[in-house]
Design a protein around this motif. Sequence first.
Motif, PDB file in Angstrom:
ATOM      1  N   TYR A   1       1.017  -1.028  -0.119  1.00 35.84           N
ATOM      2  CA  TYR A   1       0.244   0.364  -0.201  1.00 35.84           C
ATOM      3  C   TYR A   1       0.701   1.068   0.280  1.00 35.84           C
TER       4      TYR A   1
ATOM      5  N   SER B   1      -2.411   3.380  -7.059  1.00 33.69           N
ATOM      6  CA  SER B   1      -3.429   2.106  -6.679  1.00 33.69           C
ATOM      7  C   SER B   1      -4.309   1.500  -5.693  1.00 33.69           C
ATOM      8  N   ARG B   2      -3.804   2.875  -4.660  1.00 37.61           N
ATOM      9  CA  ARG B   2      -4.375   2.479  -3.340  1.00 37.61           C
ATOM     10  C   ARG B   2      -5.916   2.014  -3.541  1.00 37.61           C
ATOM     11  N   LYS B   3      -6.661   3.397  -3.917  1.00 38.90           N
ATOM     12  CA  LYS B   3      -7.765   2.685  -3.821  1.00 38.90           C
ATOM     13  C   LYS B   3      -8.269   1.624  -4.371  1.00 38.90           C
ATOM     14  N   GLU B   4      -7.290   0.978  -5.626  1.00 41.18           N
ATOM     15  CA  GLU B   4      -8.032  -0.602  -5.847  1.00 41.18           C
ATOM     16  C   GLU B   4      -7.184  -1.911  -5.209  1.00 41.18           C
TER      17      GLU B   4
ATOM     18  N   LEU C   1      -7.427  -1.266  -2.016  1.00 46.23           N
ATOM     19  CA  LEU C   1      -7.690  -1.060  -0.238  1.00 46.23           C
ATOM     20  C   LEU C   1      -9.599  -2.114  -1.209  1.00 46.23           C
ATOM     21  N   LYS C   2     -10.371  -0.903  -1.767  1.00 45.57           N
ATOM     22  CA  LYS C   2     -11.174  -1.830  -3.116  1.00 45.57           C
ATOM     23  C   LYS C   2     -11.577  -3.420  -2.384  1.00 45.57           C
TER      24      LYS C   2
END
Length: 235
Positions: free
Chosen positions: A20, A26-29, A31-32
Amino acid sequence: MQYVWFIWSLIILALWAVFYLFKKDSRKEMLKMSLITMPFGLTEPLFVPDYWLPPSLFNLAEKTGFDIESLIFSFAIGGIGTVLYNLIFKRGFAEISYSERKHSKHRLHIYILFIPVFVFIILALFTSINHIYCGIIALFIGGLATLYCRPDLKRKVWVGGILFTILYFIYFGSILPFYPQYVELYWNLDNLTHILILGIPIEELLFAFTFGMYWSGLYEHLYWRKLIHLNKAYN
């Protein structure tokens, strides 16, 4: 031994945190997908005790079949499996155009996404094989089915499976030098193949490979994304 599984889950969570930290784009992806994967930890009663029975926090696994560690573990591998390939090969995500989504190869998009679930249920209900093998077969078929809709993900699916297996091998092996009897004590080896690779049940590595196959391309398949080479499209 009481806290080994908890420590193990914290190790993979710490590894998630490293990913992370370094995969900022790509943090949002990540975490999702971790949040989507986390509930799969609630399937633990399907594997306890037929596959294994590890000591867990508050002895939950022994008392109920559920445990907190499985939720932590599932959360962590969901995000790692999504971005491992991208981190190593410096890839990012880009949206697939609506016109491209109408291609005939995407006609079965929704059904193909759920193929692992269908296969697992069929195998679990109509065969007597251990549920770990149901999961391995289901994930493998799911990875292959992904390629029907998304042949552009072929390299990521196969290489992603190999990369996750290597990472999982290192992760699993991190605890064995300190607790060399752990597998023999808490895996139900009589229900399995008894094949160990440097102390690791081959079932764990087969799970890692098939999970890596399916999960490495799941975000792109689920959210209509494609890989890009830094600032240019990757096909």
